[in-house]
Design a protein around this motif. Structure first.
Motif, PDB file in Angstrom:
ATOM      1  N   ALA A 171       6.130  -7.075   6.849  1.00  0.00           N
ATOM      2  CA  ALA A 171       5.542  -7.615   5.619  1.00  0.00           C
ATOM      3  C   ALA A 171       5.618  -9.133   5.541  1.00  0.00           C
ATOM      4  CB  ALA A 171       6.223  -6.998   4.402  1.00  0.00           C
ATOM      5  N   TYR A 172       6.643  -9.764   6.143  1.00  0.00           N
ATOM      6  CA  TYR A 172       6.833 -11.204   6.005  1.00  0.00           C
ATOM      7  C   TYR A 172       6.570 -11.960   7.307  1.00  0.00           C
ATOM      8  CZ  TYR A 172       8.923  -9.981   1.553  1.00  0.00           C
ATOM      9  OH  TYR A 172       9.141  -9.497   0.291  1.00  0.00           O
ATOM     10  N   ASN A 173       6.080 -11.299   8.318  1.00  0.00           N
ATOM     11  CA  ASN A 173       5.803 -11.927   9.611  1.00  0.00           C
ATOM     12  C   ASN A 173       7.015 -12.708  10.115  1.00  0.00           C
ATOM     13  OD1 ASN A 173       3.116 -11.006   9.789  1.00  0.00           O
ATOM     14  ND2 ASN A 173       2.479 -12.628   8.390  1.00  0.00           N
ATOM     15  N   GLU A 174       8.174 -12.052  10.130  1.00  0.00           N
ATOM     16  CA  GLU A 174       9.423 -12.728  10.468  1.00  0.00           C
ATOM     17  C   GLU A 174       9.912 -12.458  11.872  1.00  0.00           C
ATOM     18  OE1 GLU A 174      12.049 -11.199   7.519  1.00  0.00           O
ATOM     19  OE2 GLU A 174      11.739 -12.955   6.271  1.00  0.00           O
ATOM     20  N   MET A 175       9.245 -11.712  12.627  1.00  0.00           N
ATOM     21  CA  MET A 175       9.695 -11.356  13.973  1.00  0.00           C
ATOM     22  C   MET A 175      10.945 -10.465  13.938  1.00  0.00           C
ATOM     23  SD  MET A 175       7.470 -12.896  15.799  1.00  0.00           S
ATOM     24  CE  MET A 175       7.976 -13.256  17.450  1.00  0.00           C
ATOM     25  N   SER A 176      11.225  -9.872  12.783  1.00  0.00           N
ATOM     26  CA  SER A 176      12.395  -8.996  12.681  1.00  0.00           C
ATOM     27  C   SER A 176      12.019  -7.541  12.979  1.00  0.00           C
ATOM     28  CB  SER A 176      13.015  -9.108  11.289  1.00  0.00           C
ATOM     29  OG  SER A 176      12.085  -8.691  10.307  1.00  0.00           O
ATOM     30  N   GLY A 177      10.836  -7.331  13.410  1.00  0.00           N
ATOM     31  CA  GLY A 177      10.405  -5.972  13.719  1.00  0.00           C
ATOM     32  C   GLY A 177       9.605  -5.402  12.559  1.00  0.00           C
ATOM     33  N   HIS A 178       9.069  -4.276  12.774  1.00  0.00           N
ATOM     34  CA  HIS A 178       8.267  -3.589  11.760  1.00  0.00           C
ATOM     35  C   HIS A 178       9.206  -2.787  10.861  1.00  0.00           C
ATOM     36  CE1 HIS A 178       5.300  -4.490  14.899  1.00  0.00           C
ATOM     37  NE2 HIS A 178       4.437  -4.544  13.884  1.00  0.00           N
ATOM     38  N   GLN A 179       9.909  -3.459   9.979  1.00  0.00           N
ATOM     39  CA  GLN A 179      10.911  -2.825   9.128  1.00  0.00           C
ATOM     40  C   GLN A 179      10.341  -2.325   7.805  1.00  0.00           C
ATOM     41  OE1 GLN A 179      14.060  -2.239  10.212  1.00  0.00           O
ATOM     42  NE2 GLN A 179      13.206  -3.013  12.129  1.00  0.00           N
ATOM     43  N   SER A 180       9.208  -2.838   7.371  1.00  0.00           N
ATOM     44  CA  SER A 180       8.587  -2.382   6.124  1.00  0.00           C
ATOM     45  C   SER A 180       7.769  -1.128   6.415  1.00  0.00           C
ATOM     46  CB  SER A 180       7.692  -3.474   5.546  1.00  0.00           C
ATOM     47  OG  SER A 180       8.474  -4.609   5.211  1.00  0.00           O
ATOM     48  N   THR A 181       7.758  -0.207   5.459  1.00  0.00           N
ATOM     49  CA  THR A 181       7.031   1.052   5.660  1.00  0.00           C
ATOM     50  C   THR A 181       6.271   1.425   4.401  1.00  0.00           C
ATOM     51  OG1 THR A 181       8.941   2.347   4.965  1.00  0.00           O
ATOM     52  CG2 THR A 181       8.690   1.995   7.313  1.00  0.00           C
ATOM     53  N   THR A 182       5.193   2.148   4.598  1.00  0.00           N
ATOM     54  CA  THR A 182       4.439   2.760   3.499  1.00  0.00           C
ATOM     55  C   THR A 182       4.224   4.216   3.866  1.00  0.00           C
ATOM     56  OG1 THR A 182       3.340   0.699   2.888  1.00  0.00           O
ATOM     57  CG2 THR A 182       2.275   2.734   2.209  1.00  0.00           C
ATOM     58  N   LEU A 183       4.541   5.089   2.922  1.00  0.00           N
ATOM     59  CA  LEU A 183       4.465   6.534   3.126  1.00  0.00           C
ATOM     60  C   LEU A 183       3.510   7.123   2.098  1.00  0.00           C
ATOM     61  CD1 LEU A 183       5.601   9.162   4.442  1.00  0.00           C
ATOM     62  CD2 LEU A 183       7.366   9.114   2.681  1.00  0.00           C
ATOM     63  N   ALA A 184       2.514   7.856   2.543  1.00  0.00           N
ATOM     64  CA  ALA A 184       1.578   8.554   1.657  1.00  0.00           C
ATOM     65  C   ALA A 184       1.866  10.046   1.717  1.00  0.00           C
ATOM     66  CB  ALA A 184       0.138   8.272   2.061  1.00  0.00           C
ATOM     67  N   LEU A 185       2.039  10.676   0.544  1.00  0.00           N
ATOM     68  CA  LEU A 185       2.274  12.119   0.426  1.00  0.00           C
ATOM     69  C   LEU A 185       1.260  12.672  -0.572  1.00  0.00           C
ATOM     70  CD1 LEU A 185       6.164  12.006   0.101  1.00  0.00           C
ATOM     71  CD2 LEU A 185       4.839  12.547   2.149  1.00  0.00           C
ATOM     72  N   LEU A 186       0.316  13.498  -0.094  1.00  0.00           N
ATOM     73  CA  LEU A 186      -0.784  13.985  -0.933  1.00  0.00           C
ATOM     74  C   LEU A 186      -0.905  15.501  -0.845  1.00  0.00           C
ATOM     75  CD1 LEU A 186      -3.403  11.322   0.216  1.00  0.00           C
ATOM     76  CD2 LEU A 186      -1.928  11.208  -1.798  1.00  0.00           C
ATOM     77  N   ASP A 187      -1.384  16.113  -1.938  1.00  0.00           N
ATOM     78  CA  ASP A 187      -1.602  17.565  -1.932  1.00  0.00           C
ATOM     79  C   ASP A 187      -3.040  17.883  -1.514  1.00  0.00           C
ATOM     80  OD1 ASP A 187      -3.213  17.069  -4.152  1.00  0.00           O
ATOM     81  OD2 ASP A 187      -1.869  18.020  -5.590  1.00  0.00           O
ATOM     82  N   ALA A 188      -3.426  19.130  -1.632  1.00  0.00           N
ATOM     83  CA  ALA A 188      -4.752  19.564  -1.185  1.00  0.00           C
ATOM     84  C   ALA A 188      -5.881  18.921  -1.992  1.00  0.00           C
ATOM     85  CB  ALA A 188      -4.866  21.085  -1.267  1.00  0.00           C
ATOM     86  N   ASP A 189      -5.598  18.506  -3.222  1.00  0.00           N
ATOM     87  CA  ASP A 189      -6.609  17.851  -4.061  1.00  0.00           C
ATOM     88  C   ASP A 189      -6.588  16.331  -3.916  1.00  0.00           C
ATOM     89  OD1 ASP A 189      -7.518  20.282  -5.099  1.00  0.00           O
ATOM     90  OD2 ASP A 189      -5.940  20.293  -6.628  1.00  0.00           O
ATOM     91  N   HIS A 190      -5.831  15.831  -2.927  1.00  0.00           N
ATOM     92  CA  HIS A 190      -5.695  14.402  -2.636  1.00  0.00           C
ATOM     93  C   HIS A 190      -4.957  13.668  -3.753  1.00  0.00           C
ATOM     94  CE1 HIS A 190      -9.539  14.799   0.030  1.00  0.00           C
ATOM     95  NE2 HIS A 190      -8.555  15.582   0.415  1.00  0.00           N
ATOM     96  N   ASN A 191      -4.063  14.386  -4.429  1.00  0.00           N
ATOM     97  CA  ASN A 191      -3.212  13.791  -5.454  1.00  0.00           C
ATOM     98  C   ASN A 191      -1.803  13.679  -4.897  1.00  0.00           C
ATOM     99  OD1 ASN A 191      -5.360  13.905  -7.322  1.00  0.00           O
ATOM    100  ND2 ASN A 191      -4.813  16.001  -7.858  1.00  0.00           N
ATOM    101  N   GLY A 192      -1.053  12.651  -5.331  1.00  0.00           N
ATOM    102  CA  GLY A 192       0.320  12.506  -4.873  1.00  0.00           C
ATOM    103  C   GLY A 192       0.839  11.119  -5.131  1.00  0.00           C
ATOM    104  N   VAL A 193       1.615  10.611  -4.176  1.00  0.00           N
ATOM    105  CA  VAL A 193       2.214   9.287  -4.305  1.00  0.00           C
ATOM    106  C   VAL A 193       2.076   8.528  -2.994  1.00  0.00           C
ATOM    107  CG1 VAL A 193       3.915   9.962  -6.043  1.00  0.00           C
ATOM    108  CG2 VAL A 193       4.509  10.099  -3.631  1.00  0.00           C
ATOM    109  N   VAL A 194       2.128   7.207  -3.144  1.00  0.00           N
ATOM    110  CA  VAL A 194       2.239   6.336  -1.990  1.00  0.00           C
ATOM    111  C   VAL A 194       3.449   5.446  -2.278  1.00  0.00           C
ATOM    112  CG1 VAL A 194       0.581   4.615  -2.840  1.00  0.00           C
ATOM    113  CG2 VAL A 194       1.026   4.793  -0.410  1.00  0.00           C
ATOM    114  N   MET A 195       4.387   5.399  -1.323  1.00  0.00           N
ATOM    115  CA  MET A 195       5.624   4.624  -1.503  1.00  0.00           C
ATOM    116  C   MET A 195       5.684   3.539  -0.436  1.00  0.00           C
ATOM    117  SD  MET A 195       8.359   7.622  -2.386  1.00  0.00           S
ATOM    118  CE  MET A 195       7.947   8.657  -1.011  1.00  0.00           C
ATOM    119  N   SER A 196       6.005   2.334  -0.873  1.00  0.00           N
ATOM    120  CA  SER A 196       6.122   1.215   0.056  1.00  0.00           C
ATOM    121  C   SER A 196       7.512   0.629  -0.059  1.00  0.00           C
ATOM    122  CB  SER A 196       5.078   0.132  -0.271  1.00  0.00           C
ATOM    123  OG  SER A 196       3.791   0.635  -0.061  1.00  0.00           O
TER     124      SER A 196
END
Length: 175
Positions: free
Chosen positions: A102-127
């Protein structure tokens, strides 16, 4: 003594012939009846005290009762299946994980975003945005594949990947 060539003798011979034919016919019918009784024993069993029509009627009643029971069980199973499908529609059907720096710091890809959706495409996205000395967690509701609030490019990518059915985590390069 009279001979069989006169009238009463001929009648006696004819009666004897009819009696012999009747006796042979009785033997044939007796054999057929024995075969019929043997076949009836196969159907009714050794101690069958009823005739085939009563047995067939009893079988029809038993079949009707069995048919009613199968219909009842089938209806119950259909209700249970509908309830299970309703529960499954609300479970997680689509998911995706996107990793990035997220900060282009060369510390690796430590930031994550997770999408969790049901069959109707409803749910949450967590970053989870990770910096060297801090971490922040953001959660947003998703309805019909669209965010309730403005989504970041990484969150949109996680939703896109989830709905596309891609499995595994993806690393994004940010510039």
């Amino acid at each position: 003594m009279s001979e069989f060539s006169d009238g009463p003798g001929i009648v006696a011979l004819a009666a004897a012939g009819v009696a012999v034919v009747a006796l042979v016919w009785l033997l044939v019918l007796s054999l057929r009846f024995r075969k019929l009784r043997a076949a009836q024993r196969l159907v009714l069993g050794e101690h069958g005290q009823q005739d085939l029509i009563a047995h067939a009627s009893e079988l029809q009643r038993a079949f009707s009762a069995l048919h009613a029971r199968v219909d009842e069980v089938s209806e119950h199973l259909a209700e249970r299946m509908a309830a299970a499908e309703d529960r499954l529609d609300g479970s997680i059907a689509y998911r995706a994980l996107v990793r990035y720096d997220a900060y282009n710091e060369m510390s690796g890809h430590q930031s994550t975003t997770l999408a969790l959706l049901d069959a109707d495409h409803n749910g949450v996205v967590m970053s989870s945005i990770v910096h060297r000395d801090s971490a922040r967690l953001y959660c947003k509701q998703v309805h019909g594949g669209r965010g309730e609030h403005q989504l970041s490019p990484e969150e949109e990518e996680a939703i896109r990947l989830a709905l596309a059915g891609e499995v595994g985590s993806v690393m994004l390069e940010t510039h």
